[in-house]
Structures are given as structure tokens and as C-alpha cells.
Scaffold this motif. Sequence first.
Motif: not given
Lengths: 134, 355
Positions: B72, B65-66, B321, B13, B69-70, A107, B15, A53, B324-325
Motif C-alpha cells: 500500500g 505489482l502484487n 495485507k 509487501g 498492492r500488499r 486482467e 508478491g 487493470r 490485497r493480492a
Amino acid sequence: MGEWSSARVWRSRVYRYRLIAGRCRSCGRAHYPPANACPYCGSRDLDEVELPRVGRLISYSVVYATPFEDRDRSPVVIGLIDLGIARLVAEVVDVKPGDLRVGDRVEAVFRRIAVDGNTGLIVYGIKFRPVRVG
Amino acid sequence: MALMPERGAGIHGWGVYIPRFRIPMQEIAREWGWPDHQWRALGMMEKAVAGPDEDSTTMGLEASLNAIRRAGVNPKDIGAVFFGTESKPYAVKPSATIIAEAIGATPLTMASDLEFACRAASEGIKASIGLVTSGMVKYALVIGSDTAQANPGDVLEFTASSGAAAFIIGSSKGSAAVFEGSSTYVTDTPDFWRREGSPYPRHGEGFTGEPAYFAHIIGAVRGLMDKLGLKPSDFNYAVFHQPNGRFPLKVGEMLGFKPEQLKLGLVTPMIGNTYNGSALIGLARILDYAKPGERILVAPFGSGAGSDAYSLIVTDVVEEKRGRAPLVDDYINDKISIPYSVYAKFRELIRVVRE
């Protein structure tokens, strides 16, 4: 129905929402959006791969003569973006054209890409913006 | 102390997403002839504005999405997607399915848009705790996202902003923060509403405070502390719904919390009231900095009216974690200032005739 019929919006949704590219098993190159045949070698032996991305801006054009429905975003920036295993053309947003430089990290962001009048469908897809976070 | 089923669930997670554009309070005050003390009394500096191609669905997806990502997690393991908003792009057609499709959770998942003013997403958290602890789903995704509307010139325009928060809720095992208990307090209170087809909400001016915001948050938080046998000093952090920069400080004081406990979670002065994102972006910011073992109180509020209070204990997984974002502060600091004219165009306050 106009340009964005229910069938068209539905059929293309996965590729608009996610950066899923076609990958050629013959020459190894990837292309987005996926086509029935590899645009580089013509092979029909393809599978799919999700693209990263984040990438780099290779080049861009600033479009002032936008269609009326895009006037609220004018001028619109169209960028050629290198995602490593594939290149693609996409709108670049959240930036004044004067602040953009070739080579900038960009991005993927999920945005409205078309809105069919006041009562039709809202079409979502991927655009890019300069990375400034993290 | 009663056994709390909530203890079986935790946050895997978190975000957020905050749009890049900001309008300073002076711009709004100058345009509509408000004195500066009007916005200073709200404890506000500037507010986040969604761009012309953004809405609650697009921002909710970025926050999701964030969170993924955290966490996983494999999106196919997400068995429920709850989307809490009061600014739905469609009156009829779920945003939750668009997000579920875009993250790759479809088709074998629940997907629902929830409505309860600013606490719809919080209802999603509570429902997710139930689904996870009962074993019905492995993970649930809860999103709070709004492009809040305000009638131009209304005092609400100072605060109504745009942003989103998302959480992956799963078993307490392996989570970054474990739920310790929860309490919900609702009544029929007409403090703030928007009728079907009306573009902007209306509110009961001063009535939004005492019988609505304060009564419901105090009811939910006291209910939680009674259940768990806890007092304000047992919490390291407390975060409440943030309709402006002042109300959360005042409700914290009324409940016996100190300003130091509230500071980290208070984001409205910098980005405005993101409605369903409000308290939850504050919670995400706390998770960005909290240490293992610390205890967090979070109490969203929604008009109409209701509040939920949750107690969370941070685990040692939080630290791995975090990176990761992007952090909440990354989004807060990433900004482009715009004048009122651009804000008016972006938020469609200018009437454009389309075919």
C-alpha cells in the motif's frame, strides 16, 4: 532502424507500461492510448487517468494469419475490452481460443509486445488474460 | 546478544508471479529417455514454463505489482529497485529501470540489476535493509525473477523453471514481518556457471551438493543462529533455496529442523526451481499463512557460491495485507498443462531463422 526505433520505444513507454488513458474534461469520456484530442467530442481539454487493470471481454477475433514473428503465439487472440470508463483493443493471452467466452473477466498483464530480431530492442506493453486467480 | 541493525527494517509487501503453463516430469523423461526414478529422486512433479511473450522482466513486474498492492505504498516513495536474475533479457540494459518505469517509481530512484546466480535478489534484500535502516531510502523494492535455462536433455531440465517474487522493504514500523538478524557466507566455489555468450549453464554434477549448496547454507544458518542465540526449534518455519524437492529437506535435517517446519515453504515440487524466485516464493507462501508472532528462517543460496540467512518475526499487520493480492497457492493452482513440443517452442529450444 526498423519499426521500433529507440525514439519510438522511449516516447511511448509510459502508455505501454501503464494503463494511463486520456480523459476529456468536456464530455467526461476516457480513451486509450491518450490522443491530442478527444476521439468522441474533439475537445483538446484533456487530463490523464489510470485505468483499472480488470475488465470484461466484449468481443474477440482469432487471428491465424499472423506475421511470421508472431507464429510462436499463433493463433493470436485480439480482444475488445471494457474497463468501465474506457474500452480498448489488446491481445488476449494464456488461453486457448476455444476456452474464451464473451463476458469473461480479463486482467492486464505485462508482456513482450514486439522483439526486433535477435539484436534489436525488446518492446514491453500490456496484454490481457482471463482472470483465474483470486 | 549484540544489537542487530536489521531490526530497523521489515517487509511491508510481498508478491509473486508464476506463469500459467506447466510441463509434467513424465513429458521430459519420455522425450529424453530418462527412467522415472530420475525425476522421482528429485522430488519433482511438474514445473512452471513461461509463455512465449514472458521473460524475467515481465514476471518480475507482475510480482512487484502484487508486492506494492500488499504494501500500500506510493511508488514515488520507492528509492531503490533491485532486480536479481540470471536470465537477463538484455546482456547490457537494465531490467530494473523497465520495472521502475512501469510501477511509476522513476526518475528519482536507484535501479540496479544484480548477479549472483540464484541469490542475487537476496543480496538486494541485504542491501535494502542497509539503505532503509540508514535512512537513505524510505522503501526499497527487491525482485527475484528467472526463466531458468537448461541444456535440453540435461538432468537440470527437470527442475529449471520460471517464476518471480518481490518484496517491499521499509522501516520495521508498520511492516508485516520484521528482520531480526542476518548472516552471509560466501566462498569461491565453482559448482554451477554459465560463460558469457553461452545459452545454457554447466554444473559440477554431484559437486553442486556437499561443498556448494550444503556447506554454504549450513554456514550461513549456523552463523545466524550463533549471532541471535537461537536454535532450530525457535523457528516456526524454515525455507531454503530449492534446486529440487530433496535438497531443502536434507539441509533442514542436517541443521536440526523438522519436516513440519519446512513443508509450507517448499514449492519446487509443484513449480520447479525458479532460481532467484526459489526460496523467496517459499517465503511469500509462508507470509500467506503465518500468524503474528511466528518466527521464519529464510536462507537463499547462489552458486559460485554463497548463502544468506535471515530471521523474521511476523507482526499482526500480516493479516490485513494478505488479501490485497493473489496468494502463492492461487498461482500454483492456476495452470495449463503443455506437452514437450509446446514447451520447446515457448522456451525457444527450436531453432527458428529470423531475418
